[in-house]
Design a protein around this motif. Structure first.
Motif, PDB file in Angstrom:
ATOM      1  N   UNK A 374       7.387 -20.003 -33.356  1.00 42.94           N
ATOM      2  CA  UNK A 374       6.718 -19.416 -32.177  1.00 42.94           C
ATOM      3  C   UNK A 374       5.249 -19.805 -32.059  1.00 42.94           C
ATOM      4  N   UNK A 375       4.546 -19.869 -33.170  1.00 44.35           N
ATOM      5  CA  UNK A 375       3.115 -20.178 -33.100  1.00 44.35           C
ATOM      6  C   UNK A 375       2.889 -21.585 -32.568  1.00 44.35           C
ATOM      7  N   UNK A 376       3.607 -22.565 -33.116  1.00 42.90           N
ATOM      8  CA  UNK A 376       3.429 -23.946 -32.685  1.00 42.90           C
ATOM      9  C   UNK A 376       3.941 -24.156 -31.259  1.00 42.90           C
ATOM     10  N   UNK A 377       5.070 -23.524 -30.926  1.00 44.20           N
ATOM     11  CA  UNK A 377       5.602 -23.655 -29.570  1.00 44.20           C
ATOM     12  C   UNK A 377       4.657 -23.030 -28.555  1.00 44.20           C
ATOM     13  N   UNK A 378       4.072 -21.896 -28.916  1.00 44.41           N
ATOM     14  CA  UNK A 378       3.113 -21.254 -28.012  1.00 44.41           C
ATOM     15  C   UNK A 378       1.871 -22.119 -27.822  1.00 44.41           C
ATOM     16  N   UNK A 379       1.439 -22.778 -28.907  1.00 46.96           N
ATOM     17  CA  UNK A 379       0.271 -23.655 -28.799  1.00 46.96           C
ATOM     18  C   UNK A 379       0.534 -24.782 -27.800  1.00 46.96           C
ATOM     19  N   UNK A 380       1.742 -25.357 -27.842  1.00 45.30           N
ATOM     20  CA  UNK A 380       2.106 -26.399 -26.876  1.00 45.30           C
ATOM     21  C   UNK A 380       2.186 -25.821 -25.470  1.00 45.30           C
ATOM     22  N   UNK A 381       2.799 -24.657 -25.346  1.00 50.89           N
ATOM     23  CA  UNK A 381       2.965 -24.033 -24.033  1.00 50.89           C
ATOM     24  C   UNK A 381       1.616 -23.702 -23.398  1.00 50.89           C
ATOM     25  N   UNK A 382       0.664 -23.317 -24.246  1.00 52.84           N
ATOM     26  CA  UNK A 382      -0.656 -22.897 -23.752  1.00 52.84           C
ATOM     27  C   UNK A 382      -1.651 -24.049 -23.673  1.00 52.84           C
ATOM     28  N   UNK A 383      -1.187 -25.260 -23.992  1.00 49.74           N
ATOM     29  CA  UNK A 383      -2.074 -26.416 -23.844  1.00 49.74           C
ATOM     30  C   UNK A 383      -2.578 -26.480 -22.407  1.00 49.74           C
ATOM     31  N   UNK A 384      -3.853 -26.771 -22.267  1.00 51.52           N
ATOM     32  CA  UNK A 384      -4.475 -26.758 -20.930  1.00 51.52           C
ATOM     33  C   UNK A 384      -3.718 -27.682 -19.976  1.00 51.52           C
ATOM     34  N   UNK A 385      -3.315 -27.108 -18.882  1.00 56.47           N
ATOM     35  CA  UNK A 385      -2.627 -27.861 -17.847  1.00 56.47           C
ATOM     36  C   UNK A 385      -1.130 -27.938 -18.003  1.00 56.47           C
ATOM     37  N   UNK A 386      -0.558 -27.456 -19.167  1.00 55.55           N
ATOM     38  CA  UNK A 386       0.882 -27.599 -19.388  1.00 55.55           C
ATOM     39  C   UNK A 386       1.681 -26.755 -18.397  1.00 55.55           C
ATOM     40  N   UNK A 387       1.380 -25.464 -18.322  1.00 55.12           N
ATOM     41  CA  UNK A 387       2.156 -24.591 -17.426  1.00 55.12           C
ATOM     42  C   UNK A 387       1.902 -24.937 -15.952  1.00 55.12           C
ATOM     43  N   UNK A 388       0.631 -25.121 -15.516  1.00 52.27           N
ATOM     44  CA  UNK A 388       0.423 -25.495 -14.107  1.00 52.27           C
ATOM     45  C   UNK A 388       1.127 -26.792 -13.719  1.00 52.27           C
TER      46      UNK A 388
END
Length: 909
Positions: A374-388
């Motif tokens: 979860x920690x590493x996956x969240x870090x990828x998910x929260x990478x700037x610009x990933x979700x937008x």
């Protein structure tokens, strides 16, 4: 011996021979049958050689490693009989005998052969049948069956072979090796599933077969692997099992080398077509990794791990995805940064491509790895610009439904992390609302569930600084959709409904909306019954019910002050005033609605299907339901008390969670037994017996609170357990009293001295009931030092400020003073008699009554004990106190007045 002699001498007539043996009266009443058996054994021995001495023939039989086959004996016996004329029937019977024996029906074949031999013993067909059957007797039944299955394509023989392996599994070493060669070398077998099951069964049951295959895998790993792998899933699974079974190998180094070879071959099969649609290779990879990941994980490179991640595609069958998830988890566990890098590259590279197929694979992989790392996956998910950057890809008009489904799976998995929920709340709410309104199939329900997770007002990450009150962005407006999905018959929709309600029902307003809809409650309770074998749905439904029935925790004064300080620090006084819908009266109303719906009887019906986590939820719910006294009778009628007792007994674990569940079940049981006649719930002739409830209730008192939770001890648990024991101690049989005295009296003594008035009162009331039975009286009045100490405590309790405690202590003393041992103990105490007289001067009529009985009892003692009691009463101005009682109650209480006069008369006398 005689049978051998006569046969050896050429005496062949069966009836004559049997008559001679029986006629000697050597065998008693059972001689005829014994003689017949002797003849059957003797005939083949007697015909071995015409000149062999009898002793040699006997020794030959006694020392023979393999006795003559029964078919041989029968034929030799029958062939000596005179021939019959019906040769045609004999030929048919002989053919039938061969067929029966070949099909495994040896007994029926023997019977047919015997009849044929009796008709025409010298006919060539009969002799040929005998020789053929005799040769088949030396072939193992499994070899026969597999020979017919493989060579003659006899499917029924294959099924019988499989049944034999499942039933007995006893296969000699050589037979096992030959059978393995026979069943694996044949490629043209039509029923591959049956062949697969037979190979797996043989390798499962026979260590010799395992060793034979191990030898093949060592000598020619690729050829042997392909031969077994192509047969089927079960056979392929056996390859991994053999590679992990030390008993199948002569050297551990050979096993380790083969293990590596097999792992590489499984990986090669996974890469062979780019996808492993049947999951066969993945099963082997996951099995080997799960057992020996430390040795094998370095073999996996980015290409092979890419293939494993592709198998996480949500469109794959559950079995394939579960094996891929297991392999991914084991690899990531040991590869650490290397594996995490592979995952990030896999996801980002495919999202960058933007093709529908690539997006499905990327989103599926992300959804699968969130619970794993979860920690590493969240870090990828929260990478700037990933979700937008995802939204333009998802909002395309021609975007496929598969991409939308995969994206929803990923967002749902991402909700495991607080920060990810905040990111979804900020960027994806409008798209989720759009899917909820226009999506097809299961997607609207999934979108609603995600909204329920991210719009919960208790979660951080809100960009408005508070709860959004607009209709589109409140969880309340999702509830109608969840209700609609629950009414839908499809399992996926019901799953989405339950998951969404589990989040939404945290809010007080949603709780009220759900309880006010009695049709919804009925559906929710019915869902528990209909889905009892589906633990995910059961756990979700129980979570909703738990939210509906959960009371706010009882806070100590110190905890209340801490909450006030926190509220002041946040410049808010919201903590001082809980939501009115969370007050005890509102929760009690919701509990009543659930009991009226039959929730308790449903819990009883699904008890055997509950997982440990679901059991913990149910007992928490039961504790909430039993808080309302007026509901306890109904709960008991629906089987709640028996359910709690059986759940307490069934939990055998020692973890903190198990201890907490047991404690909660015992506490809820205690509450029921406070308000219900125990003999009605647990009748004398029923099972479990009434006395079986004592141990769990005692555990509530005796367990240290620090063993089951980190919070302060809640004395309410102890108080209610004492009340339940008091009720049990009032049952007529006295069995319960004996057990309580034997198991808990020292603990009860400690509670009599408690600083808490309510605990002290409840313990005293329990003692009052215990002293109504012989074992209780003995504990306080047998004249021992221990009994005197307990009596001293009771006297002290008869002089405390709390009237209810004085009343209970006076009741116990009123019983005990009827026994000389107790009276002597009271007279030993400096203020013993004074306290009894003081009871007579109390303002409470019940206490006065008990005091008068106590004084009258000690005055009624014979001899020096009664005289000493009279003297001490006079020293305490007992006459004055008694006259005051008579005058004070006058016409107000005739019973006390008359009793006072009788006691005063005894004092004067």
């Amino acid at each position: 011996v005689r049978a051998i002699e006569v046969v050896h001498d050429g005496y062949h007539g069966l009836e004559d021979l049997r008559e001679e043996l029986f006629g000697q009266r050597a065998f008693g009443a059972s001689g005829y049958s014994i003689a017949t058996e002797a003849v059957i054994l003797a005939v083949p021995l007697g015909s071995k050689t015409a000149s062999a001495p009898v002793e040699t023939l006997v020794n030959c039989e006694l020392h023979s490693a393999e006795p003559a086959p029964s078919h041989t004996a029968v034929y030799a016996l029958q062939s000596s009989m005179p021939p019959k004329e019906d040769e045609e029937r004999a030929v048919n019977l002989a053919a039938q005998a061969v067929e029966l024996v070949s099909s495994g029906r040896a007994e029926d074949g023997s019977r047919a052969l015997r009849e044929a031999a009796s008709l025409a013993p010298d006919h060539p067909s009969v002799k040929d049948a005998f020789l053929k059957i005799q040769s088949e007797d030396s072939i193992h039944i499994l070899q026969k069956l597999l020979g017919k299955f493989v060579l003659e394509r006899d499917e029924q023989a294959g099924k019988e072979a499989l049944n034999y392996l499942d039933r007995s599994g006893e296969v000699p070493r050589i037979v096992a090796q030959e059978c393995l060669d026979l069943i694996t070398k044949e490629r043209a077998i039509e029923d591959k599933n049956l062949q697969d099951a037979i190979v797996a069964g043989l390798l499962r049951e026979s260590i010799a077969a395992k060793s034979a295959l191990a030898k093949r895998l060592l000598e020619g790993p690729t050829a042997a692997f392909m031969q077994i792998y192509d047969i089927g899933d079960k056979s392929a699974n056996s390859i991994a099992e053999i590679a992990l079974t030390p008993q199948a190998w002569s050297k551990e180094s050979d096993r380790e080398r083969c293990e590596v070879d097999m792992f590489q071959l499984f990986l090669a099969k996974l890469l062979e077509v780019g996808h492993d649609y049947d999951g066969r290779a993945l099963k082997g990879i996951a099995r080997l990794l799960a057992t020996d990941a430390g040795r094998l994980h370095p073999i996996i490179d980015e290409v092979t791990f890419d293939a494993i991640l592709c198998s996480l595609d949500y469109r794959e069958p559950n079995e394939v995805r579960s094996q891929a998830t297991l392999a991914t988890a084991k690899y990531l566990e040991l590869s650490e940064a290397k594996g995490q890098t592979y995952v990030c590259r896999f996801i980002t590279s495919r999202i960058t491509k933007g093709h529908s197929e690539d997006l499905v694979l990327a989103f599926s992989a992300a959804a699968a790895v969130f619970p794993i790392m979860p920690t590493q996956a969240a870090a990828l998910f929260l990478t700037e610009g990933f979700v937008p950057s995802l939204l333009p890809l998802l909002e395309k008009k021609n975007r496929s439904d598969k991409v939308e489904q995969a994206a929803l799976n990923m967002l749902s998995a991402a909700c495991i992390d607080n920060a990810c929920r905040g990111a979804i709340r900020k960027h994806c709410v409008q798209w989720l609302q759009h899917v909820m309104q226009t999506g097809k199939g299961d997607r609207p329900g999934m979108a609603a569930v995600i909204l329920a997770k991210v719009l919960d007002p208790t979660l951080p990450g809100k960009d408005t600084g508070g709860k959004d009150q607009s209709d589109a962005n409140t969880v309340n407006n999702l509830v109608p959709m969840f209700k609609k999905l629950l009414a839908d018959g499809r399992e996926a929709n019901r799953q989405s409904s339950i998951e969404g309600l589990a989040y939404a029902s945290i809010q007080p307003a949603v709780k009220e909306a759900l309880v006010d809809d009695r049709l919804f409650l009925a559906r929710l309770v019915d869902l528990l019954k209909s889905s009892r074998a589906k633990p995910t749905i059961v756990f979700g439904a129980l979570t909703v019910i738990d939210h509906l029935t959960r009371y706010l925790p009882v806070l100590s004064e110190e905890q209340k002050k801490m909450n006030q300080l926190k509220a002041y620090a946040n410049a808010s006084k919201a903590a001082d005033k809980p939501d009115p819908l969370e007050e005890d009266s509102a929760v009690a109303r919701r509990c009543r609605a659930l009991v009226d719906t039959g929730a308790v009887s449903t819990f009883v019906a699904i008890a055997s299907y509950l997982s440990p986590a679901s059991t913990a939820l149910v007992v928490n719910i039961m504790l909430s339901l039993t808080r309302t006294q007026s509901l306890r009778g109904t709960i008991a009628q629906q089987g709640g008390a028996r359910f709690l007792l059986l759940r307490y007994t069934a939990i055998a674990g020692t973890s903190d969670a198990d201890k907490q569940t047991r404690h909660t079940a015992a506490h809820a049981l205690a509450r029921i037994l406070i308000s219900v006649d125990p003999t009605l719930v647990f009748p004398t002739s029923g099972s479990p017996p009434l006395t079986s409830t004592i141990r769990p209730i005692l555990s509530v008192i005796t367990e240290s609170q620090s063993d089951i939770s980190d919070g302060p001890r809640n004395l309410l648990h102890t108080f209610e357990a004492l009340l339940a024991l008091t009720n049990l101690a009032s049952t007529p049989s006295g069995e319960a009293t004996d057990i309580i005295i034997r198991q808990a009296l020292p603990t009860i003594e400690d509670l009599l001295l408690s600083n808490n008035t309510m605990i002290q009162r409840a313990a005293t009331e329990l003692v009052c009931n215990l002293t109504s039975f012989p074992s209780g009286i003995e504990a306080f009045a047998d004249g021992s030092p221990v009994a005197d100490r307990r009596l001293h405590i009771l006297l002290a309790l008869a002089d405390v400020e709390d009237a209810a405690t004085r009343r209970a202590a006076g009741g116990a003393l009123a019983t005990l003073t009827g026994f000389e041992g107790a009276v002597k103990g009271i007279l030993k105490r400096e203020r013993g008699v004074e306290i009894l007289v003081g009871l007579c001067a109390d303002e409470d009529e019940g206490i006065v009554h008990r005091g008068l009985v106590c004084v009258g009892n000690i005055l009624g003692m014979e001899g020096s004990v009664g005289a000493e009691a009279r003297t001490k009463i006079n020293e305490c101005e007992g006459q004055r106190v008694l006259r005051t009682v008579i005058e004070g109650f006058g016409q107000k209480n005739k019973v006390l007045r008359d009793l006072g006069r009788e006691v005063l008369k005894e004092v004067d006398d």
